[in-house]
Motif scaffolding. Sequence first.
Motif, PDB file in Angstrom:
ATOM      1  N   THR A  94      39.686  39.137  57.727  1.00 43.95           N
ATOM      2  CA  THR A  94      39.738  40.141  56.680  1.00 43.95           C
ATOM      3  C   THR A  94      40.866  41.125  56.961  1.00 43.95           C
ATOM      4  OG1 THR A  94      38.093  41.327  57.943  1.00 43.95           O
ATOM      5  CG2 THR A  94      37.313  40.096  56.045  1.00 43.95           C
ATOM      6  N   PRO A  95      41.966  40.946  56.254  1.00 46.94           N
ATOM      7  CA  PRO A  95      43.062  41.883  56.432  1.00 46.94           C
ATOM      8  C   PRO A  95      42.614  43.284  56.021  1.00 46.94           C
ATOM      9  CG  PRO A  95      43.542  40.290  54.679  1.00 46.94           C
ATOM     10  CD  PRO A  95      42.181  40.004  55.176  1.00 46.94           C
ATOM     11  N   THR A 107      46.092  32.486  41.661  1.00 40.98           N
ATOM     12  CA  THR A 107      44.646  32.572  41.921  1.00 40.98           C
ATOM     13  C   THR A 107      43.973  33.704  41.143  1.00 40.98           C
ATOM     14  OG1 THR A 107      44.987  33.910  43.902  1.00 40.98           O
ATOM     15  CG2 THR A 107      44.693  31.558  44.240  1.00 40.98           C
ATOM     16  N   LEU A 108      44.053  33.587  39.810  1.00 42.49           N
ATOM     17  CA  LEU A 108      43.384  34.580  38.962  1.00 42.49           C
ATOM     18  C   LEU A 108      42.048  34.022  38.488  1.00 42.49           C
ATOM     19  CD1 LEU A 108      46.483  35.535  36.810  1.00 42.49           C
ATOM     20  CD2 LEU A 108      45.639  36.660  38.881  1.00 42.49           C
ATOM     21  N   MET A 109      41.161  34.919  38.108  1.00 39.80           N
ATOM     22  CA  MET A 109      39.889  34.490  37.522  1.00 39.80           C
ATOM     23  C   MET A 109      40.135  34.184  36.044  1.00 39.80           C
ATOM     24  SD  MET A 109      37.365  37.360  39.157  1.00 39.80           S
ATOM     25  CE  MET A 109      38.290  38.716  38.463  1.00 39.80           C
ATOM     26  N   TRP A 111      38.212  33.606  33.666  1.00 37.83           N
ATOM     27  CA  TRP A 111      37.250  34.180  32.723  1.00 37.83           C
ATOM     28  C   TRP A 111      37.406  35.684  32.559  1.00 37.83           C
ATOM     29  CZ3 TRP A 111      35.989  31.420  37.126  1.00 37.83           C
ATOM     30  CH2 TRP A 111      35.717  32.183  38.257  1.00 37.83           C
ATOM     31  N   SER A 112      38.328  36.274  33.280  1.00 37.13           N
ATOM     32  CA  SER A 112      38.498  37.727  33.181  1.00 37.13           C
ATOM     33  C   SER A 112      39.851  38.072  32.584  1.00 37.13           C
ATOM     34  CB  SER A 112      38.402  38.361  34.568  1.00 37.13           C
ATOM     35  OG  SER A 112      37.112  38.209  35.084  1.00 37.13           O
ATOM     36  N   THR A 116      40.972  43.213  34.295  1.00 34.25           N
ATOM     37  CA  THR A 116      39.820  42.993  35.173  1.00 34.25           C
ATOM     38  C   THR A 116      40.245  42.262  36.437  1.00 34.25           C
ATOM     39  OG1 THR A 116      38.610  42.699  33.126  1.00 34.25           O
ATOM     40  CG2 THR A 116      37.416  42.278  35.146  1.00 34.25           C
ATOM     41  N   LEU A 120      39.969  43.725  40.397  1.00 33.76           N
ATOM     42  CA  LEU A 120      39.028  43.066  41.304  1.00 33.76           C
ATOM     43  C   LEU A 120      38.983  43.630  42.730  1.00 33.76           C
ATOM     44  CD1 LEU A 120      36.983  40.744  41.786  1.00 33.76           C
ATOM     45  CD2 LEU A 120      38.926  39.286  42.350  1.00 33.76           C
ATOM     46  N   PRO A 121      40.125  43.776  43.413  1.00 38.44           N
ATOM     47  CA  PRO A 121      40.022  44.271  44.798  1.00 38.44           C
ATOM     48  C   PRO A 121      39.422  45.674  44.865  1.00 38.44           C
ATOM     49  CG  PRO A 121      42.323  44.148  44.100  1.00 38.44           C
ATOM     50  CD  PRO A 121      41.517  43.436  43.060  1.00 38.44           C
ATOM     51  N   ASP A 123      37.149  46.888  42.715  1.00 39.34           N
ATOM     52  CA  ASP A 123      35.708  46.719  42.493  1.00 39.34           C
ATOM     53  C   ASP A 123      35.030  46.257  43.778  1.00 39.34           C
ATOM     54  OD1 ASP A 123      36.005  47.441  39.900  1.00 39.34           O
ATOM     55  OD2 ASP A 123      35.897  45.419  39.066  1.00 39.34           O
ATOM     56  N   LEU A 124      35.673  45.297  44.442  1.00 38.06           N
ATOM     57  CA  LEU A 124      35.072  44.756  45.664  1.00 38.06           C
ATOM     58  C   LEU A 124      35.034  45.813  46.766  1.00 38.06           C
ATOM     59  CD1 LEU A 124      36.592  41.152  45.752  1.00 38.06           C
ATOM     60  CD2 LEU A 124      34.290  41.841  45.043  1.00 38.06           C
ATOM     61  N   ARG A 168      47.777  42.878  41.252  1.00 38.49           N
ATOM     62  CA  ARG A 168      46.504  42.911  41.959  1.00 38.49           C
ATOM     63  C   ARG A 168      46.710  43.273  43.431  1.00 38.49           C
ATOM     64  NH1 ARG A 168      43.212  37.441  42.160  1.00 38.49           N
ATOM     65  NH2 ARG A 168      44.973  36.963  43.503  1.00 38.49           N
TER      66      ARG A 168
ATOM     67  N   ASP B 152      36.944  27.592  42.725  1.00 38.18           N
ATOM     68  CA  ASP B 152      38.373  27.560  43.021  1.00 38.18           C
ATOM     69  C   ASP B 152      38.582  27.999  44.476  1.00 38.18           C
ATOM     70  OD1 ASP B 152      41.013  28.375  43.418  1.00 38.18           O
ATOM     71  OD2 ASP B 152      41.309  28.785  41.293  1.00 38.18           O
ATOM     72  N   GLY B 154      41.137  28.827  46.199  1.00 37.08           N
ATOM     73  CA  GLY B 154      42.023  29.982  46.343  1.00 37.08           C
ATOM     74  C   GLY B 154      41.270  31.280  46.070  1.00 37.08           C
ATOM     75  N   LEU B 155      40.510  31.284  44.959  1.00 35.09           N
ATOM     76  CA  LEU B 155      39.742  32.483  44.617  1.00 35.09           C
ATOM     77  C   LEU B 155      38.671  32.751  45.663  1.00 35.09           C
ATOM     78  CD1 LEU B 155      39.205  32.385  40.762  1.00 35.09           C
ATOM     79  CD2 LEU B 155      40.169  34.242  42.107  1.00 35.09           C
ATOM     80  N   TYR B 158      40.206  34.400  48.442  1.00 32.71           N
ATOM     81  CA  TYR B 158      40.560  35.771  48.067  1.00 32.71           C
ATOM     82  C   TYR B 158      39.334  36.691  48.167  1.00 32.71           C
ATOM     83  CZ  TYR B 158      42.460  39.773  45.660  1.00 32.71           C
ATOM     84  OH  TYR B 158      42.875  41.034  45.377  1.00 32.71           O
ATOM     85  N   ARG B 160      36.736  36.200  50.068  1.00 32.32           N
ATOM     86  CA  ARG B 160      36.422  36.358  51.492  1.00 32.32           C
ATOM     87  C   ARG B 160      37.319  37.408  52.135  1.00 32.32           C
ATOM     88  NH1 ARG B 160      35.651  31.019  51.776  1.00 32.32           N
ATOM     89  NH2 ARG B 160      37.783  30.588  52.407  1.00 32.32           N
ATOM     90  N   MET B 161      38.634  37.308  51.811  1.00 30.59           N
ATOM     91  CA  MET B 161      39.587  38.239  52.410  1.00 30.59           C
ATOM     92  C   MET B 161      39.258  39.672  52.051  1.00 30.59           C
ATOM     93  SD  MET B 161      43.163  36.300  51.798  1.00 30.59           S
ATOM     94  CE  MET B 161      44.153  37.781  51.771  1.00 30.59           C
ATOM     95  N   ASN B 162      38.685  39.862  50.858  1.00 30.27           N
ATOM     96  CA  ASN B 162      38.361  41.213  50.415  1.00 30.27           C
ATOM     97  C   ASN B 162      36.933  41.608  50.758  1.00 30.27           C
ATOM     98  OD1 ASN B 162      40.649  42.582  48.714  1.00 30.27           O
ATOM     99  ND2 ASN B 162      40.756  40.389  48.360  1.00 30.27           N
ATOM    100  N   LYS B 163      36.350  40.880  51.688  1.00 28.79           N
ATOM    101  CA  LYS B 163      35.012  41.181  52.184  1.00 28.79           C
ATOM    102  C   LYS B 163      33.986  41.283  51.065  1.00 28.79           C
ATOM    103  CE  LYS B 163      36.845  44.015  55.951  1.00 28.79           C
ATOM    104  NZ  LYS B 163      37.174  45.402  56.203  1.00 28.79           N
ATOM    105  N   ARG B 172      30.632  37.455  40.257  1.00 28.98           N
ATOM    106  CA  ARG B 172      31.992  37.518  39.757  1.00 28.98           C
ATOM    107  C   ARG B 172      32.761  36.240  39.965  1.00 28.98           C
ATOM    108  NH1 ARG B 172      34.652  43.117  39.446  1.00 28.98           N
ATOM    109  NH2 ARG B 172      35.876  41.744  38.129  1.00 28.98           N
ATOM    110  N   TRP B 258      38.873  32.108  27.140  1.00 32.27           N
ATOM    111  CA  TRP B 258      39.360  31.781  28.479  1.00 32.27           C
ATOM    112  C   TRP B 258      39.265  30.323  28.860  1.00 32.27           C
ATOM    113  CZ3 TRP B 258      36.525  29.844  32.553  1.00 32.27           C
ATOM    114  CH2 TRP B 258      35.141  29.957  32.490  1.00 32.27           C
TER     115      TRP B 258
END
Lengths: 279, 267
Positions: A94-95, A107-109, A111-112, A116, A120-121, A123-124, A168, B152, B154-155, B158, B160-163, B172, B258
């Motif tokens: 985890t950087p 690597t986008l979602m 559905w968003s 959004t 994301l980062p 929100d997380l 992002r 996905d 990659g997602l 991503y 995981r990296m953002n905890k 999500r 989408w």
Amino acid sequence: MLDRTQTGPAPISSLAPQSQAVPVVEILSVDKVFANGMRGLEPIQLVIQPGSFVSLIGPSGCGKSTLLKLIANLIEPTDGRILWWRGGFDKVGTPGRRLAFVFQDPTLMPWSRVETNVRLPLDLAGVNRAEATRRVAAALENVGLTPAARRYPRQLSGGMRMRVSIARALVTEPDLLLMDEPFGALDEFTRNKLDEDLVRLSHERSLTNVFVTHSIYEAVFLSTRIVIMAANPGRIFKEFVVDEPFPRDEAFRASDRFAALCRELSTILSDASLASRPA
Amino acid sequence: MKFPLINQPWFARVMAPLAVGVLIVLVWQGACRYWEVPRYLFPAPSDIAESFAENWPDLLHALWSTLYVTMMAFVAAVVIGTLIAFLFVQSKLIEISLLPYAVLLQVTPIAAVAPLIIILVKNTTTALTLCATVIAIFPIISNTTIGLRTVDPGLASYFRMNKAGRTATLWRLRIPGALPFFLAGLRISSGLALVGAVVAEFVAGTGGTSAGLAYEIMQSSFQLDIPRMFAALLMITTTGVALFGLMVLLERALLGGWHESSMAPER
């Protein structure tokens, strides 16, 4: 003409380095042996100064992506130490908040909506709504995507999707931006445009960048310092300083100096390929 | 002269199949009248309409009975099937222990099991619902499981990296990613729930208290009231089409914008 190729960590004259400044990343005799016994990297020394733009370039198998992942704290070195701002991270994988990573794919979602995705980062990380909204708007503005905020990734071109991915990364206001061949899949024209924007953004925000690329032109255009790597085993072959002031623009790309630098780098890369043959 | 309406894509999509339908009905009607086919052998459309006009209170009551079983079974299949799918993705061990039984349930013909269920379960409606649920649940389980697993990579890294925590990753990443698969499962399952309800009614037979559309068909067959049989059959078909349409609308509402499957083709 001064010898641009050096073996040790090079000072970045164009940025008038504050010699007292805390280095962003210090890689101290780090090597990486993979679980299957393959040697990914032989011991490496590399110091990255704040505000520098370091490109990693080299033939495939030279470990440039491995090195980037080590810098991102996504994998652990087998030996040696990595320091970030003279400190460390508790946990691998985890950087920290000051690092942002941009993948090869956006690597986008799907559905968003764009906004959004960019949020994301935040929100997380549990950033509050008002603050998040403000920062998302600023990040979208930075990459020129404000009009596309309400669209879905599918409705965007490849270049625009990559911009969303960069927004992002910027939205967390990182100090160190790590990118793994982010524009590799884009056409030349789009890539040039994104390179120009990246140079501008990094300069405005005094970001430190580590950038993996295959393109000689891209490396010369973006970097203050280019690390040329060789394979078998993965190692740093040479370093190359691009002593050109910022901001850089189309005029730099069209200059004779740019062409000369590209030629020079190209020669070093050929040598690196020769030195990369299996023993 | 110009016909702007014809150039509208929706117009052709609605009118072309409608025209075919009208043509079939007209030919059917004409053929029955021309060869004077007796109505107890093969009724003309007008005979069916007549029968419907005569028997509509009974038929609507039967429709309601079948629809009730179908809906209850569908809801049960969706709820239980989704829960099982979530259970499956929690651990590989749970999946490999239970999946063979889900498959067993799926491959056993419902008509063969239905008599047993009807004997064991006292309440007819419950028995019918159970039969229909058994047949409707499998697509929900398998589709939702695949959907929840298809993340996905990659997602995922991503997140995981953002905890990202388990809950955030679920809401999500996993659930939105599974949605297209889940909805495709719904579409299949809604049709199967109706099939299950009708088949179970047939097996339950006329002896029970059941009074669904299958019961109507059987009664009509015993009394050689073929127009009434056709009317009941038509109602089953219409119900199936309506359910299918409803699922398509749901898919559009949830995936519009989408997902590839719900996007208007670019012009």
